[in-house]
Every structure is written in structure tokens, then in C-alpha cells.
Design a protein around this motif. Structure first.
Motif, PDB file in Angstrom:
ATOM      1  N   GLN A 175       0.819  -1.195   0.000  1.00  0.00           N
ATOM      2  CA  GLN A 175       0.000   0.000   0.000  1.00  0.00           C
ATOM      3  C   GLN A 175       0.866   1.263   0.000  1.00  0.00           C
ATOM      4  O   GLN A 175       0.437   2.300  -0.472  1.00  0.00           O
ATOM      5  N   GLN A 176       2.070   1.148   0.528  1.00  0.00           N
ATOM      6  CA  GLN A 176       2.955   2.301   0.607  1.00  0.00           C
ATOM      7  C   GLN A 176       4.398   1.818   0.641  1.00  0.00           C
ATOM      8  O   GLN A 176       4.719   0.801   1.242  1.00  0.00           O
ATOM      9  N   THR A 177       5.271   2.539  -0.059  1.00  0.00           N
ATOM     10  CA  THR A 177       6.690   2.241  -0.025  1.00  0.00           C
ATOM     11  C   THR A 177       7.421   3.486   0.462  1.00  0.00           C
ATOM     12  O   THR A 177       7.211   4.581  -0.050  1.00  0.00           O
ATOM     13  N   HIS A 178       8.281   3.284   1.445  1.00  0.00           N
ATOM     14  CA  HIS A 178       8.984   4.396   2.077  1.00  0.00           C
ATOM     15  C   HIS A 178      10.471   4.257   1.811  1.00  0.00           C
ATOM     16  O   HIS A 178      11.089   3.255   2.170  1.00  0.00           O
ATOM     17  N   TYR A 179      11.044   5.260   1.154  1.00  0.00           N
ATOM     18  CA  TYR A 179      12.476   5.310   0.875  1.00  0.00           C
ATOM     19  C   TYR A 179      13.095   6.357   1.800  1.00  0.00           C
ATOM     20  O   TYR A 179      12.643   7.501   1.834  1.00  0.00           O
ATOM     21  N   SER A 180      14.132   5.988   2.521  1.00  0.00           N
ATOM     22  CA  SER A 180      14.770   6.941   3.430  1.00  0.00           C
ATOM     23  C   SER A 180      16.262   6.658   3.491  1.00  0.00           C
ATOM     24  O   SER A 180      16.721   5.550   3.195  1.00  0.00           O
ATOM     25  N   GLY A 181      17.007   7.665   3.889  1.00  0.00           N
ATOM     26  CA  GLY A 181      18.437   7.459   3.994  1.00  0.00           C
ATOM     27  C   GLY A 181      19.167   8.694   4.480  1.00  0.00           C
ATOM     28  O   GLY A 181      18.620   9.805   4.493  1.00  0.00           O
ATOM     29  N   LYS A 182      20.405   8.479   4.898  1.00  0.00           N
ATOM     30  CA  LYS A 182      21.309   9.552   5.283  1.00  0.00           C
ATOM     31  C   LYS A 182      22.675   9.231   4.697  1.00  0.00           C
ATOM     32  O   LYS A 182      23.085   8.067   4.674  1.00  0.00           O
ATOM     33  N   GLN A 183      23.379  10.247   4.234  1.00  0.00           N
ATOM     34  CA  GLN A 183      24.695  10.010   3.669  1.00  0.00           C
ATOM     35  C   GLN A 183      25.594  11.225   3.869  1.00  0.00           C
ATOM     36  O   GLN A 183      25.123  12.359   3.919  1.00  0.00           O
ATOM     37  N   MET A 184      26.876  10.948   4.006  1.00  0.00           N
ATOM     38  CA  MET A 184      27.881  11.994   4.191  1.00  0.00           C
ATOM     39  C   MET A 184      29.058  11.686   3.280  1.00  0.00           C
ATOM     40  O   MET A 184      29.479  10.533   3.161  1.00  0.00           O
TER      41      MET A 184
END
Length: 262
Positions: A245-254
Motif C-alpha cells: 500500500q505504501q513504499t517508504h524510501y529513506s536514507g542519510k549520507q555523508m
């Protein structure tokens, strides 16, 4: 949070991009103050470096469960091209997401473009500050390295966002400048392999040390970049046990990079 249910809205996404870009261009022309000095070649730079971070894909299934894919740690190599008002970057790399097998090696490709114009906060003085505003476009694609282009085997997201923040140039020497920019942005996220559409949120922070005129017009740039993002998409067709029903893309990068001013 609102989402679009109908695949026809996917066809309107390019129109939205053109409208946002045209609006930001007119806005920048109306409010930006031309520099009293001619733009020099040293305003351009190209640099390369390495990114470290995490990237997570979570799909909420119709059955009530969830499936998750996590890239941690994620290490990519990236390049940045800078010109007055425009920044373009690309990144690529691979990461192991499980223990054994060629299908455990996932490839990641990134593309980022930002058209930014600043509204000056002061017009005189040793240090300059401004409010950057503009349009940001991001594209990320990831999938098993051995079937990266196979239909249904990859995850692809495109995000178009309006951005605003604070920027400054601090002169710390005759040929040395410390520049920084922090930006928060929000807009639309489109899942490129089907009709999923939702909202995007992102923040970016950059710090750069500019060394000018080391050899003629050429100099050096040393940069550090920080980025965090959340892209939410609904009504997707990913290859899970049942359609999420929902796809969540998340992230952190340096990242850290070194390059040439020219």
C-alpha cells in the motif's frame, strides 16, 4: 498526507517539473541582485569523492505486514560539477545486502541536479550571506547487480522539490574562502517502475574550502556534503508477495571530495 491514486497522474509529472522550473526561473530573475563583478572562470569546479551512509526501503503490505531492504553500510563514489547557479552530481557503487550469492550484491546509481539562485542578505562587507532558493531533482535506482535492468527487479524513484535555506561565503584569506549552504526541500516523489506517486522531503548541507589562483586561474576545492531524505510513495507494483500500500524510501549520507576550480 495526501497521495494520488490514479496512474494518469504519472503522465502529469513532467508538466509539474516544467511548471516548477519556469516559476523558479522567473522568481530568481525578479529578486536576485546581479553581481557588480563579472563572473570569472573560477566560479566553476569539478570534484570527486566518496559517500558513506545508509539507505532503507520499506514496503507496507496490504496484508498488514512489511518487507524491508536495508543498505548499511552504503559506500558510493561520486562526482560533482558546479557552475554559477547549477550543481550536478552523480554517484554509483554496490553493496552486499545478504550473505552469499550474486543476487546479494545490489548496485546503486544516483543523479542529483539543483538550480539555485540566491537572494543577497548583504551587498557589502568581507563576508556575504544569501537565501538560496531553487528547484532540486533527484533520481535513485537500485537493484541486484546481475539483473539490474530486468523489469520488476529494481527500485527507482525520482523526486522534484522546491528548496530554500541559508548560504554564506566567508573570506578567511586573500585567496581562501569558506563557503557553506544548508537547504530544506519538499515536493513530489515518483516511483519510476510503476504509477506510484507521493511526497518527498529532504535536507542538504554543504561546506567547501576554496583555494583560488594557485596556478593562474586554477585552484582547489575541498568539500563535505550531508544529505537526508524521506520519499513516500503509494499504490506501487513492487515484486513482493502482495502489492504494498505504501513504499517508504529513506536514507542519510555523508561525503568528502576534492577537486579543481577552473
Amino acid at each position: 498526507m495526501f497521495y494520488f491514486q490514479y496512474p494518469i497522474l504519472k503522465n502529469l509529472f513532467p508538466i509539474v517539473l516544467v511548471a516548477l522550473g519556469s516559476t523558479m526561473g522567473l522568481y530568481a530573475q525578479m529578486f536576485s541582485v546581479p553581481s557588480r563583478e563579472k563572473t570569472e572562470a573560477s566560479d566553476r569546479a569539478i570534484s570527486v569523492g566518496r559517500l558513506n551512509g545508509t539507505y532503507q526501503i520499506r514496503a507496507d503490505l496490504a496484508t498488514g505486514g512489511a518487507q524491508e531492504l536495508r543498505f548499511d553500510p552504503m559506500q558510493l563514489y561520486y562526482a560533482v560539477l558546479q557552475t554559477p547557479g547549477l550543481v550536478v552530481s552523480g554517484a554509483l557503487g554496490s553493496v552486499n545486502v545478504c550473505d552469499t550469492g550474486t543476487s546479494c550484491i545490489y548496485e546503486i546509481r544516483d543523479f542529483h541536479a539543483a538550480s539555485i539562485n540566491g537572494i543577497p542578505l548583504n551587498r557589502q562587507g568581507r563576508n556575504q550571506f544569501s537565501v538560496p532558493i531553487g528547484l532540486m531533482l533527484d533520481f535513485r535506482r537500485s537493484g541486484p547487480k546481475d539483473q539490474f535492468n530486468a523489469p520488476g527487479a529494481y527500485f527507482g524513484v525520482t523526486a522534484a522539490q522546491l528548496a530554500a535555506g541559508l548560504a554564506g561565503n566567508l573570506r578567511i584569506g586573500r585567496k581562501t574562502t569558506l563557503a557553506f549552504r544548508t537547504i530544506a526541500s519538499g515536493g513530489l516523489a515518483l516511483q519510476t517502475q510503476d504509477s506510484g506517486l507521493g511526497l518527498a522531503r529532504q535536507y542538504d548541507a554543504t561546506a567547501e574550502l576554496h583555494l583560488s589562483g594557485l596556478i593562474g586561474r586554477y585552484g582547489l576545492v575541498v568539500g563535505a556534503d550531508l544529505r537526508g531524505f524521506d520519499w513516500d510513495v503509494r499504490y506501487t507494483g513492487l515484486q513482493f508477495k502482495s502489492s504494498p500500500q505504501q513504499t517508504h524510501y529513506s536514507g542519510k549520507q555523508m561525503g568528502a571530495r576534492l577537486g579543481l576550480r577552473f
